[in-house]
Design a protein around this motif. Structure first.
Motif, mmCIF file in Angstrom:
data_model
loop_
_atom_site.group_PDB
_atom_site.id
_atom_site.type_symbol
_atom_site.label_atom_id
_atom_site.label_comp_id
_atom_site.label_asym_id
_atom_site.label_seq_id
_atom_site.Cartn_x
_atom_site.Cartn_y
_atom_site.Cartn_z
ATOM 1 N N TRP A 1 4.822 -0.404 11.304
ATOM 2 C CA TRP A 1 4.456 -0.288 12.719
ATOM 3 C C TRP A 1 4.095 -1.682 13.227
ATOM 4 C CZ3 TRP A 1 4.554 3.295 16.466
ATOM 5 C CH2 TRP A 1 3.776 3.094 17.604
ATOM 6 N N LEU B 1 -1.406 -6.580 10.444
ATOM 7 C CA LEU B 1 -0.672 -5.480 9.822
ATOM 8 C C LEU B 1 0.296 -6.007 8.772
ATOM 9 C CD1 LEU B 1 0.255 -3.395 13.011
ATOM 10 C CD2 LEU B 1 -1.743 -3.134 11.527
ATOM 11 N N TYR C 1 2.243 2.636 8.699
ATOM 12 C CA TYR C 1 1.162 1.781 9.220
ATOM 13 C C TYR C 1 0.272 1.365 8.058
ATOM 14 C CZ TYR C 1 -2.727 0.324 12.281
ATOM 15 O OH TYR C 1 -3.708 -0.386 12.936
ATOM 16 N N SER D 1 -2.838 -1.735 7.600
ATOM 17 C CA SER D 1 -3.534 -2.935 8.069
ATOM 18 C C SER D 1 -4.180 -3.646 6.890
ATOM 19 C CB SER D 1 -4.603 -2.570 9.104
ATOM 20 O OG SER D 1 -5.707 -1.943 8.471
ATOM 21 N N GLU E 1 -4.298 3.118 6.839
ATOM 22 C CA GLU E 1 -2.923 3.359 6.392
ATOM 23 C C GLU E 1 -2.439 4.745 6.799
ATOM 24 O OE1 GLU E 1 -0.285 3.164 2.259
ATOM 25 O OE2 GLU E 1 -2.417 2.652 2.232
ATOM 26 N N ALA F 1 -6.669 4.675 11.257
ATOM 27 C CA ALA F 1 -5.370 4.301 11.810
ATOM 28 C C ALA F 1 -4.934 5.289 12.891
ATOM 29 C CB ALA F 1 -4.330 4.243 10.691
ATOM 30 N N LEU G 1 -4.119 4.350 16.868
ATOM 31 C CA LEU G 1 -2.806 4.596 17.478
ATOM 32 C C LEU G 1 -2.829 5.754 18.471
ATOM 33 C CD1 LEU G 1 -0.456 4.205 14.372
ATOM 34 C CD2 LEU G 1 -1.080 2.511 16.081
#
Length: 391
Positions: free
Chosen positions: A246, A254, A311, A313, A318, A350, A354
């Motif tokens: 992502w 990320l 995803y 970071s 995650e 996460a 988002l």
């Protein structure tokens, strides 16, 4: 019907042919494209040409002479990427047929290499055809009760329908050998079969891991550029998935590397020599293999136009799979081979970052239960059912 298993794509392709002049059906070799096309052709007035046959290629050396005689029929052309010069003629044929009142259901083109075929056809056939991908069998095609078999053997029809696990593994080993020794060279690519097999096997060992091109290059004794070329090839042949990270949150640190999966679990197991479920369950790849199986089924069930990513970071937040649906809503999916309906704190962090619309845990149980923080835990079959309903 491929061993009496009805393919989900059959009604989709029939609808597309009823509304479009042409349809391009992509998928790896031996996935069932020809069988599906023959099922469609049986219900229509149709002709079938295979570009691997010299006689059929000769028929289309002067395509207009032959195709002008077939107006009103569905023309099925298999392995169409072997005749790249054909696409310009098909554009003219479609346009002439439109003017003659034959606006739909004229051509069904089958191809085994996605990017190569798309580049050839996109310029010539833009706005005249729709593209579809045929995957190996999915769980909703074989049924929830067949999940262990589908996971172990994969979804290629001849592998899945084999008489025994041994016969299935033998088929997959032959499939891999044929791809390396015959099919890939047929695309004009000069890559040593043994080198590419070692690369493919290294990907199997790292199933679902972040791409580490330097490590792969060192293991093979080749350059980083060669690793990129090998990976591009297997992605293009629809045998490997490169799941992108992502990237919309510019302010976050990320992970930038993609995750890499061999798309068919059965091929993963064949590359690693895993014949039985006992061997699979005792192997370190078991978690990555299960994750890959779930991801392929979820993406196949999602509506056309869905974008898939993951995803991760630097702070540990995650999500295994993010699905961005055509209406721009996000689904966050955690995948665990466990019977405990719990997700990590990083998944919640996460998901909040988002602002996802759905939080799903796909886990190894047959119950659909609410979890903590708005997460719903469900078996794979239920998750794919929900995604199919969205489409």
């Amino acid at each position: 019907m491929q061993g009496m298993i009805r393919r989900n794509h059959l009604p989709k392709l029939e609808r597309a042919l009823d509304t479009q002049p042409g349809v391009v059906l992509l998928g790896p070799r031996q996935v069932g494209k020809t069988t599906l096309a023959q099922d469609i052709a049986e219900a229509r007035e149709a002709v079938y040409l295979d570009m691997e046959r010299i006689a059929d290629r000769q028929i289309l050396e002067e395509p207009d002479l032959y195709l002008d005689e077939q107006i009103g029929k569905l023309v099925v052309i298999d392995e169409v990427q072997l005749m790249p010069g054909l696409f310009g003629a098909l554009r003219g044929q479609i346009d002439r047929r439109r003017r003659a009142g034959h606006r739909t259901g004229q051509f069904l083109l089958l191809g085994s290499a996605s990017n190569t075929l798309l580049q050839q056809s996109a310029e010539s056939l833009a706005g005249r055809v729709s593209y579809h991908e045929l995957t190996p069998f999915t769980l909703d095609e074989v049924g929830q009760g067949a999940l262990p078999k589908l996971w172990l053997r994969g979804g290629f029809p001849d592998s899945y329908l084999a008489g025994s696990d041994r016969d299935s593994l033998t088929w997959r080993e032959d499939f891999i050998r044929t791809y390396l020794e015959r099919d890939i060279p047929s695309f004009g690519l000069r890559i040593p079969a043994e080198t590419l097999r070692r690369f493919w096997t290294m990907l199997a060992h790292e199933q679902g891991g972040l791409l580490n091109a330097a490590k792969l290059a060192a293991g093979l004794g080749v350059s980083g550029q060669s690793v990129a070329r090998y990976l591009d090839l297997l992605v293009d042949l629809m045998l490997v998935r490169r799941l992108p990270p992502w990237h919309a949150n510019a302010g976050k640190r990320l992970v930038k590397s993609p995750k890499v999966y061999i798309r068919d679990a059965g091929l993963t197991h064949a590359l690693l020599g895993l014949e039985t479920m006992e061997a699979l369950l005792g192997h370190p790849v078991v978690g990555g293999s299960w994750e890959g199986l779930c991801i392929e089924n979820l993406i196949a069930a999602a509506p056309r136009g869905t974008e898939a990513s993951f995803y991760r970071s630097s702070a540990g937040a995650e999500i295994d799979l993010i699905l961005k649906l055509p209406d721009q809503t996000l689904w966050a999916v955690e995948i665990k081979r466990t019977t405990s309906p719990k997700v990590t704190r990083g998944f919640h962090i996460a998901s909040e970052e988002l602002e996802v619309a759905e939080r799903i845990l796909v886990y190894a149980s047959d119950r659909d239960v609410p979890g903590q923080g708005g997460v719903r835990a469900m078996p794979l079959a239920r998750a794919t059912e929900r995604l199919s309903a969205v489409g």
